[in-house]
Structure formats: C-alpha cells, structure tokens
Design a protein around this motif. Structure first.
Motif, PDB file in Angstrom:
ATOM      1  N   ALA A 132     -23.797  44.285  22.906  1.00 54.24           N
ATOM      2  CA  ALA A 132     -24.145  45.041  24.124  1.00 54.24           C
ATOM      3  C   ALA A 132     -24.985  44.139  25.032  1.00 54.24           C
ATOM      4  O   ALA A 132     -26.063  44.525  25.498  1.00 54.24           O
ATOM      5  CB  ALA A 132     -24.861  46.345  23.787  1.00 54.24           C
ATOM      6  N   ALA A 133     -24.461  42.967  25.294  1.00 54.89           N
ATOM      7  CA  ALA A 133     -25.219  41.901  25.961  1.00 54.89           C
ATOM      8  C   ALA A 133     -25.448  42.145  27.446  1.00 54.89           C
ATOM      9  O   ALA A 133     -26.301  41.504  28.062  1.00 54.89           O
ATOM     10  CB  ALA A 133     -24.477  40.573  25.778  1.00 54.89           C
TER      11      ALA A 133
ATOM     12  N   GLN B 202     -30.882  38.291  27.990  1.00 54.22           N
ATOM     13  CA  GLN B 202     -31.368  37.791  26.683  1.00 54.22           C
ATOM     14  C   GLN B 202     -30.427  36.728  26.117  1.00 54.22           C
ATOM     15  O   GLN B 202     -30.861  35.865  25.365  1.00 54.22           O
ATOM     16  CB  GLN B 202     -31.579  38.940  25.682  1.00 54.22           C
ATOM     17  CG  GLN B 202     -30.322  39.594  25.135  1.00 54.22           C
ATOM     18  CD  GLN B 202     -29.559  40.403  26.173  1.00 54.22           C
ATOM     19  OE1 GLN B 202     -30.175  41.166  26.876  1.00 54.22           O
ATOM     20  NE2 GLN B 202     -28.263  40.217  26.285  1.00 54.22           N
TER      21      GLN B 202
ATOM     22  N   ARG C  68     -30.172  44.153  22.521  1.00 51.85           N
ATOM     23  CA  ARG C  68     -31.307  44.585  23.355  1.00 51.85           C
ATOM     24  C   ARG C  68     -30.903  45.801  24.177  1.00 51.85           C
ATOM     25  O   ARG C  68     -30.021  45.710  25.027  1.00 51.85           O
ATOM     26  CB  ARG C  68     -31.742  43.424  24.270  1.00 51.85           C
ATOM     27  CG  ARG C  68     -33.023  43.730  25.044  1.00 51.85           C
ATOM     28  CD  ARG C  68     -33.476  42.571  25.914  1.00 51.85           C
ATOM     29  NE  ARG C  68     -32.895  42.610  27.245  1.00 51.85           N
ATOM     30  CZ  ARG C  68     -33.242  41.814  28.255  1.00 51.85           C
ATOM     31  NH1 ARG C  68     -34.175  40.882  28.067  1.00 51.85           N
ATOM     32  NH2 ARG C  68     -32.660  41.914  29.437  1.00 51.85           N
TER      33      ARG C  68
ATOM     34  N   ASP D 129     -19.743  43.073  24.773  1.00 49.06           N
ATOM     35  CA  ASP D 129     -20.117  44.314  25.475  1.00 49.06           C
ATOM     36  C   ASP D 129     -18.847  45.156  25.656  1.00 49.06           C
ATOM     37  O   ASP D 129     -17.738  44.629  25.687  1.00 49.06           O
ATOM     38  CB  ASP D 129     -20.741  43.996  26.839  1.00 49.06           C
ATOM     39  CG  ASP D 129     -21.561  45.159  27.387  1.00 49.06           C
ATOM     40  OD1 ASP D 129     -22.804  45.118  27.271  1.00 49.06           O
ATOM     41  OD2 ASP D 129     -20.968  46.108  27.932  1.00 49.06           O
ATOM     42  N   LEU D 130     -19.083  46.450  25.856  1.00 46.04           N
ATOM     43  CA  LEU D 130     -17.985  47.383  26.117  1.00 46.04           C
ATOM     44  C   LEU D 130     -17.394  47.153  27.513  1.00 46.04           C
ATOM     45  O   LEU D 130     -16.227  47.445  27.757  1.00 46.04           O
ATOM     46  CB  LEU D 130     -18.592  48.796  26.044  1.00 46.04           C
ATOM     47  CG  LEU D 130     -17.771  50.013  25.735  1.00 46.04           C
ATOM     48  CD1 LEU D 130     -16.925  49.827  24.491  1.00 46.04           C
ATOM     49  CD2 LEU D 130     -18.703  51.226  25.545  1.00 46.04           C
TER      50      LEU D 130
ATOM     51  N   ASP E  85     -16.269  46.867  21.572  1.00 42.88           N
ATOM     52  CA  ASP E  85     -17.083  48.025  21.235  1.00 42.88           C
ATOM     53  C   ASP E  85     -18.012  47.601  20.092  1.00 42.88           C
ATOM     54  O   ASP E  85     -17.539  47.043  19.098  1.00 42.88           O
ATOM     55  CB  ASP E  85     -16.121  49.150  20.800  1.00 42.88           C
ATOM     56  CG  ASP E  85     -16.840  50.389  20.317  1.00 42.88           C
ATOM     57  OD1 ASP E  85     -18.081  50.413  20.296  1.00 42.88           O
ATOM     58  OD2 ASP E  85     -16.124  51.344  19.953  1.00 42.88           O
ATOM     59  N   GLY E  86     -19.290  47.878  20.236  1.00 49.34           N
ATOM     60  CA  GLY E  86     -20.244  47.506  19.196  1.00 49.34           C
ATOM     61  C   GLY E  86     -19.973  48.189  17.862  1.00 49.34           C
ATOM     62  O   GLY E  86     -20.464  47.744  16.826  1.00 49.34           O
TER      63      GLY E  86
ATOM     64  N   TRP F  20     -27.148  46.268  37.694  1.00 46.74           N
ATOM     65  CA  TRP F  20     -27.963  45.779  36.567  1.00 46.74           C
ATOM     66  C   TRP F  20     -28.207  44.275  36.730  1.00 46.74           C
ATOM     67  O   TRP F  20     -29.320  43.787  36.572  1.00 46.74           O
ATOM     68  CB  TRP F  20     -27.255  46.090  35.237  1.00 46.74           C
ATOM     69  CG  TRP F  20     -28.105  45.820  34.030  1.00 46.74           C
ATOM     70  CD1 TRP F  20     -28.080  44.706  33.248  1.00 46.74           C
ATOM     71  CD2 TRP F  20     -29.127  46.667  33.482  1.00 46.74           C
ATOM     72  NE1 TRP F  20     -29.013  44.812  32.237  1.00 46.74           N
ATOM     73  CE2 TRP F  20     -29.667  45.999  32.350  1.00 46.74           C
ATOM     74  CE3 TRP F  20     -29.647  47.923  33.825  1.00 46.74           C
ATOM     75  CZ2 TRP F  20     -30.689  46.541  31.573  1.00 46.74           C
ATOM     76  CZ3 TRP F  20     -30.662  48.466  33.034  1.00 46.74           C
ATOM     77  CH2 TRP F  20     -31.177  47.779  31.932  1.00 46.74           C
TER      78      TRP F  20
END
Ligand SMILES: C[S@@+](CC[C@H](N)C(=O)[O-])C[C@H]1O[C@@H](n2cnc3c(N)ncnc32)[C@H](O)[C@@H]1O
Length: 286
Positions: free
Chosen positions: A60-61, A66, A128, A84-85, A111-112, A26
């Motif tokens: 969840a960056a 972003q 995002r 982020d997870l 965890d979000g 990613w």
C-alpha cells in the motif's frame, strides 16, 4: 433486521476507485505528509531493520514517500518493490523514485490481501497507513508473512483509537449527522480507525504467525498553517467524509463543511493548526 453482509470485494473496488481519483491530491500533499509522518516513518524503517542490500516489500505504498526512504537505506545493492491497489498512485511513486535518482525501485499493482510475490523473497516488509483499509487485515498480514524470508522483519503503521485521533472522529461524526446517517462503529473493517482497538493489531499479527510482536504508540501531530489547509488535505485525499458528503446537495454539503471547519478551529494555535494523532507501529519477525 440483520445488518447486510460486508461485501469485501465491492469495498476494495470502491477503495481502489477512490484512490485512483485521490492519487494526485495525495501526491501533491507529499511535503506536508512527509513532515507529519517523518518521526513515525523513521521509527518504522528502524523497526523493520531496513539495511543496506536488503530486498524490501512496501505494501500500500501510495505515492511512495516512504518508498524513497527505504530506497535510500537499502542503497544500490538493495531493492524495493512498491505495491498498491491503485495504478494511478503507483505512477506517482515510480516517477518520484526516478526523480530522486533511485534505480532500485519497482512498482506493481497488487491487492495487499493477495500480493502475487514469491514466497520467502523479502528481507523486510513495511506498510504505512494502508493496512487499516484492508477489509480482511489478517489476510494481508498472512500475505506479508508468506513474502518474508526466514528471520525477516515487518513493521506496519496504523491509526490508534478514536479518542487519540479526535479530528478523524469530528470529520466522520459531523458528516454522518448532516447526511442523516446513524453513527458508525469507528472500528468497523476498512475504516481509518479500524485497527485502533487496543490489543487488536497484536492479536492479528500473532494469528498470522508472526513472532516477537510488539506495538509502540507514537504521537504524530499534524501541523499545518490553518484549519483550511487541513480541510484542503481532506478534500483531496480519499477520505470517507468525501464519499458521505459527495452524495448531498451543494447547500447541505456546504453546511456540513462549515460545521466541520468550526469544530476543527478548536485546534488552531498561536503558530498555526495542530491536529493530534496517535499512531501504532507494530513490529514483528518471522
Ligand atoms: C493513506 S494512503 C498511504 C499511502 C502511503 N503508504 C503513504 O503513507 O503515503 C493508503 C493507500 O493504501 C492503498 N490501499 C488501500 N487498500 C488497499 C489494498 N487492499 N491493497 C493494497 N493497497 C491498498 C490505497 O490505494 C492508498 O494508496
């Protein structure tokens, strides 16, 4: 026979493992992802009213593309917490922020659906292309609501309905067919298109307690040099297609990828490859 109950914790564990493995892929695709999502990301940051001096939560960056945009907008008197997870993907986010010279970015594994941040401590929250992976997105939205200061703003970006995101549909339906599995409900929790059902995300925002909820559709065609370049992106991201085809033997997986490629070739243009995507930007306030 009833379908087995959805084990949310097992799903999150699997999601985390996939993103730990996909983190590098990613991050390596950041230039392509940035170009793909630039217009939508700028709109998301505008809708979340990210301004100088603000304290912003980025849920969840991922590898933080972003996050850099937020850090730029809030400036040296503002701050960004990127959560982020996956610890592995956040390491890229932190390194990218430092490389870009932003000293106002902190990262935290969370965890979000259980953010571990103080109540009422952020001026804005963004997410995002993350919320659709949450098995219980309402819980995630309630957490964002809890994190915001009175009058704070939120904006999330998710994929819309299947017909407007045909490449996602082609990937999934072809992979399932080759694996001998039945078609899946595209809106099933945790899936890429799970929040694309018209009206669903607005309802979830309202149920989480947000005011002035409004969703805007935005076209985000993914332009790449070739079908192969898109397949390369899919192979190195945490796509569910990878999980389905990863269980097949080499010949069967090869046949599936060949059919996927053939079907995706329909999106070749005179100047490269262009996969249509439609995104939903949902903005609201506390
Ligand atoms: C498609 S990537 C998007 C990353 C980044 N926001 C971007 O747009 O480049 C999805 C991210 O969501 C994260 N994620 C998935 N489920 C999550 C959860 N329950 N809590 C926090 N992060 C999660 C993954 O680890 C991954 O980094």
């Amino acid at each position: 026979m009833n379908a087995p109950a959805f084990d949310q914790e097992a799903f999150k564990l699997a999601t985390r493992n996939q993103w730990e493995k996909a983190a590098r892929g990613w991050n390596d695709h950041t230039p392509q992802i940035r170009a793909w999502l630039r217009t939508a990301t700028d709109a998301m940051l505008d809708m979340a009213v990210i301004r100088p001096g603000a304290r912003v939560l980025d849920v969840a960056a991922g590898a933080g593309d972003q996050t850099l945009g937020i850090a730029e907008r809030v400036g040296p008197h503002g701050a960004v917490l990127a959560t982020d997870l996956s610890a592995a993907i956040l390491e890229f986010a932190q390194a990218n922020a430092l490389r870009a010279g932003h000293r106002n970015v902190e990262t935290r594994v969370a965890d979000g659906e259980s953010l571990q941040v103080d109540e009422g401590s952020f001026d804005a929250v963004v997410c995002r292309l993350g919320l659709m992976f949450f098995p219980d997105p309402l819980r995630g939205l309630r957490e964002m609501h809890r994190a915001l200061k009175p009058g704070g703003f939120v904006c999330t970006m998710v994929f819309s309905r299947p017909e407007a995101n045909p490449c996602v549909t082609i990937l999934m339906s072809t992979a399932l067919k080759h694996a001998g599995l039945p078609p899946r409900d595209p809106y099933q929790p945790g899936g890429l298109l799970s929040l694309g059902r018209p009206g669903l995300i607005d309802e979830l925002f309202r149920n989480a307690g947000f005011k002035d909820v409004a969703t805007t559709k935005i076209d985000a065609p993914f332009r790449l040099p070739s079908t192969q370049a898109y397949l390369d992106f899919i192979r190195t991201s945490a796509s569910p297609v990878q999980q389905i085809l990863g269980k097949l033997d080499a010949a069967a997986a090869g046949a599936a990828w060949a059919e996927i490629e053939e079907r995706l070739d329909a999106f070749e243009t005179a100047s490269g490859w262009e996969g249509p995507n439609e995104l939903l930007l949902t903005a609201a306030r506390l």
